[in-house]
Scaffold this motif. Structure first.
Motif, PDB file in Angstrom:
ATOM      1  N   LYS A 206       0.815  -1.217   0.000  1.00  0.00           N
ATOM      2  CA  LYS A 206       0.000   0.000   0.000  1.00  0.00           C
ATOM      3  C   LYS A 206       0.853   1.274   0.000  1.00  0.00           C
ATOM      4  N   VAL A 207       2.133   1.127   0.364  1.00  0.00           N
ATOM      5  CA  VAL A 207       3.031   2.289   0.409  1.00  0.00           C
ATOM      6  C   VAL A 207       3.124   2.975  -0.946  1.00  0.00           C
ATOM      7  N   PHE A 208       3.079   2.195  -2.024  1.00  0.00           N
ATOM      8  CA  PHE A 208       3.251   2.759  -3.360  1.00  0.00           C
ATOM      9  C   PHE A 208       2.168   3.783  -3.704  1.00  0.00           C
ATOM     10  N   ASP A 209       0.999   3.647  -3.113  1.00  0.00           N
ATOM     11  CA  ASP A 209      -0.110   4.561  -3.413  1.00  0.00           C
ATOM     12  C   ASP A 209      -0.197   5.728  -2.441  1.00  0.00           C
ATOM     13  N   LEU A 244      12.902  -4.580  -5.779  1.00  0.00           N
ATOM     14  CA  LEU A 244      13.791  -3.738  -6.585  1.00  0.00           C
ATOM     15  C   LEU A 244      14.347  -4.611  -7.706  1.00  0.00           C
ATOM     16  N   GLN A 245      13.729  -4.514  -8.867  1.00  0.00           N
ATOM     17  CA  GLN A 245      14.088  -5.373  -9.995  1.00  0.00           C
ATOM     18  C   GLN A 245      14.829  -4.584 -11.069  1.00  0.00           C
ATOM     19  N   ASP A 246      15.598  -5.294 -11.878  1.00  0.00           N
ATOM     20  CA  ASP A 246      16.284  -4.681 -13.020  1.00  0.00           C
ATOM     21  C   ASP A 246      16.635  -5.767 -14.024  1.00  0.00           C
ATOM     22  N   ASN A 247      17.148  -5.353 -15.144  1.00  0.00           N
ATOM     23  CA  ASN A 247      17.619  -6.284 -16.187  1.00  0.00           C
ATOM     24  C   ASN A 247      18.994  -5.832 -16.651  1.00  0.00           C
ATOM     25  N   TYR A 264      13.867  -3.565 -22.109  1.00  0.00           N
ATOM     26  CA  TYR A 264      13.387  -4.166 -20.871  1.00  0.00           C
ATOM     27  C   TYR A 264      12.416  -3.251 -20.129  1.00  0.00           C
ATOM     28  N   LEU A 265      12.646  -1.943 -20.217  1.00  0.00           N
ATOM     29  CA  LEU A 265      11.718  -1.012 -19.586  1.00  0.00           C
ATOM     30  C   LEU A 265      10.336  -1.129 -20.231  1.00  0.00           C
ATOM     31  N   SER A 266      10.302  -1.299 -21.535  1.00  0.00           N
ATOM     32  CA  SER A 266       9.023  -1.393 -22.257  1.00  0.00           C
ATOM     33  C   SER A 266       8.222  -2.621 -21.836  1.00  0.00           C
ATOM     34  N   GLN A 267       8.888  -3.603 -21.250  1.00  0.00           N
ATOM     35  CA  GLN A 267       8.217  -4.834 -20.833  1.00  0.00           C
ATOM     36  C   GLN A 267       7.618  -4.738 -19.430  1.00  0.00           C
ATOM     37  N   GLN A 268       7.852  -3.605 -18.765  1.00  0.00           N
ATOM     38  CA  GLN A 268       7.336  -3.414 -17.412  1.00  0.00           C
ATOM     39  C   GLN A 268       5.948  -2.773 -17.433  1.00  0.00           C
ATOM     40  N   PRO A 269       5.135  -3.032 -16.417  1.00  0.00           N
ATOM     41  CA  PRO A 269       3.868  -2.300 -16.295  1.00  0.00           C
ATOM     42  C   PRO A 269       4.147  -0.838 -15.938  1.00  0.00           C
ATOM     43  N   ARG A 274       2.197  -1.261 -10.862  1.00  0.00           N
ATOM     44  CA  ARG A 274       3.064  -2.254 -10.232  1.00  0.00           C
ATOM     45  C   ARG A 274       3.357  -1.919  -8.773  1.00  0.00           C
ATOM     46  N   LYS A 275       3.688  -2.962  -8.043  1.00  0.00           N
ATOM     47  CA  LYS A 275       3.997  -2.837  -6.616  1.00  0.00           C
ATOM     48  C   LYS A 275       5.445  -3.239  -6.339  1.00  0.00           C
ATOM     49  N   TYR A 276       6.328  -2.756  -7.156  1.00  0.00           N
ATOM     50  CA  TYR A 276       7.758  -2.946  -6.962  1.00  0.00           C
ATOM     51  C   TYR A 276       8.474  -1.813  -7.687  1.00  0.00           C
ATOM     52  N   PHE A 277       9.713  -1.595  -7.323  1.00  0.00           N
ATOM     53  CA  PHE A 277      10.541  -0.603  -7.992  1.00  0.00           C
ATOM     54  C   PHE A 277      11.293  -1.287  -9.135  1.00  0.00           C
ATOM     55  N   TYR A 278      11.400  -0.579 -10.254  1.00  0.00           N
ATOM     56  CA  TYR A 278      12.174  -1.110 -11.380  1.00  0.00           C
ATOM     57  C   TYR A 278      13.297  -0.128 -11.706  1.00  0.00           C
ATOM     58  N   ARG A 279      14.521  -0.662 -11.768  1.00  0.00           N
ATOM     59  CA  ARG A 279      15.708   0.180 -11.941  1.00  0.00           C
ATOM     60  C   ARG A 279      16.279   0.068 -13.350  1.00  0.00           C
ATOM     61  N   VAL A 280      16.592   1.224 -13.913  1.00  0.00           N
ATOM     62  CA  VAL A 280      17.354   1.307 -15.159  1.00  0.00           C
ATOM     63  C   VAL A 280      18.710   1.903 -14.814  1.00  0.00           C
ATOM     64  N   GLU A 281      19.786   1.242 -15.250  1.00  0.00           N
ATOM     65  CA  GLU A 281      21.130   1.733 -14.945  1.00  0.00           C
ATOM     66  C   GLU A 281      21.786   2.290 -16.202  1.00  0.00           C
ATOM     67  N   ASN A 282      22.052   3.561 -16.182  1.00  0.00           N
ATOM     68  CA  ASN A 282      22.728   4.236 -17.293  1.00  0.00           C
ATOM     69  C   ASN A 282      24.243   4.093 -17.092  1.00  0.00           C
TER      70      ASN A 282
END
Length: 350
Positions: A206-209, A244-247, A264-269, A274-282
């Motif tokens: 519920k924290v995400f909202d 905390l997910q990433d590819n 990989y970002l395009s494949q995320q909701p 979503r109820k998780y963090f998704y990380r992109v690393e530049n």
């Protein structure tokens, strides 16, 4: 006499066979050396071509995006500056650092260039605007990157606590993980809870909202990724690795990494779903088959693409998925890009 001749013939055949084997081995080694030399000669051209591809993309598409001209007046308190009552956790684009605690790793000049991904201390990064930290630890409760070690985790904890004490509304995602090839620090969860317990935001989807104001006075989402042991329990003070997910891909080629991140970002909701963090690393990773193996010159091939990547997220209709955006050697412009997009989301411009 015939027996002697037979032995001579066998010996001659054996010598001939050995000579052929040695010749084959020499030929194989020569081919291997030739392949290595060829790779070393071709690699700079490949890197140049990939860089050219990104420069042409920048020239044709630009680096503007909703919020790109927004700059926080106080990076140390940028979440507070956006109004904690209005900022929902899921709206934030979190400026993160990769291998955050490596500013003093190894031996200066000698081994440090092979593992240093940040030149600022944890406290300095937080003041600059970083809001996600990636800290790798070993069994001795030391920060490490591979076989190289740095200061103890206490240094990280003290810097975080100092920053928390000097601010009121800044939320931090603090990731600890046991480095590959190492064992978990003994009783690490107990240690972290003793040090940070009063600030920890307990795991709750519920924290995400929620808005930042609804989460305060708690300040830290602590993600703990142990190796070969059970993850943190749901509902407790620590969040498991699934939050905390990433590819991540292992490459030193800038356009390859850039396009992989977008794919990989395009494949995320969307962040709203979503109820998780998704990380992109530049970031880029030095390769052992390349003459350039220091971190900074390699990762600099893509660091300049931070705003270009966000702009491409909009061009390719995936901007609503961007959430955690990390870099090596973080600077003000990277932070401003993340804060600008966060501001645009809050204002309904993105």
């Amino acid at each position: 006499m015939r027996g002697l001749l037979s032995h001579v013939e066998k010996f001659g055949a054996q010598v001939s066979t050995h000579v052929e084997q040695i010749g084959a081995q020499v030929s194989t080694h020569a081919e291997q050396i030739g392949a290595i030399v060829s790779t070393q000669l071709e690699r700079p051209k490949l890197i140049e071509n990939e860089t050219k591809t990104l420069r042409e993309l920048e020239e044709s598409s630009g680096c503007n995006f909703p919020g790109s001209d927004h700059h926080p007046t106080d990076r140390k308190n940028w979440i507070s500056g956006l109004n904690p009552d209005k900022v929902h956790l899921k709206q934030i684009v979190w400026p993160g650092t990769h291998d955050s605690a490596t500013n003093q790793i190894g031996v200066e000049i000698i081994t440090r260039p092979f593992a240093e991904c940040q030149s600022l201390s944890i406290y300095e990064q937080l003041v600059l605007g970083t809001r996600l930290l990636d800290v790798r630890v070993n069994e001795n409760r030391e920060v490490c990157h591979g076989i190289l070690v740095s200061y103890g985790v206490d240094v990280v904890i003290n810097d975080v606590k100092r920053f928390i004490s000097e601010t009121e509304s800044e939320i931090i995602i603090l990731e600890f993980r046991t480095e590959f090839g190492h064992n978990n620090p003994p009783e690490f969860e107990k240690y972290l809870e003793q040090q940070l317990g009063e600030y920890l935001i307990h795991q709750d989807d519920k924290v995400f909202d929620k808005t930042v104001a609804e989460i305060l006075p708690k300040r830290i989402i602590c993600i703990w990724k142990p190796r070969n042991s059970n993850p943190p329990k749901p509902g407790g003070p620590f969040w498991s690795s699934g939050y905390l997910q990433d590819n991540w891909i292992d490459t030193d080629l800038p356009a390859t990494k850039f396009e992989s991140n977008l794919k990989y970002l395009s494949q995320q909701p969307s962040v709203n779903l979503r109820k998780y963090f998704y990380r992109v690393e530049n970031t880029l990773t030095p390769q052992t088959d390349n003459l350039v193996v220091h971190v900074k010159p390699v990762t600099n091939r893509i660091r300049w693409c931070a705003r270009l990547f966000i702009a491409q997220c909009f061009s390719r209709n995936v901007a609503d998925r961007l959430q955690v955006y990390s870099t090596d050697f973080i600077d003000e412009d990277f932070v401003d890009a993340c804060v600008g997009l966060t501001w645009a989301r809050i204002e309904g411009k993105a």
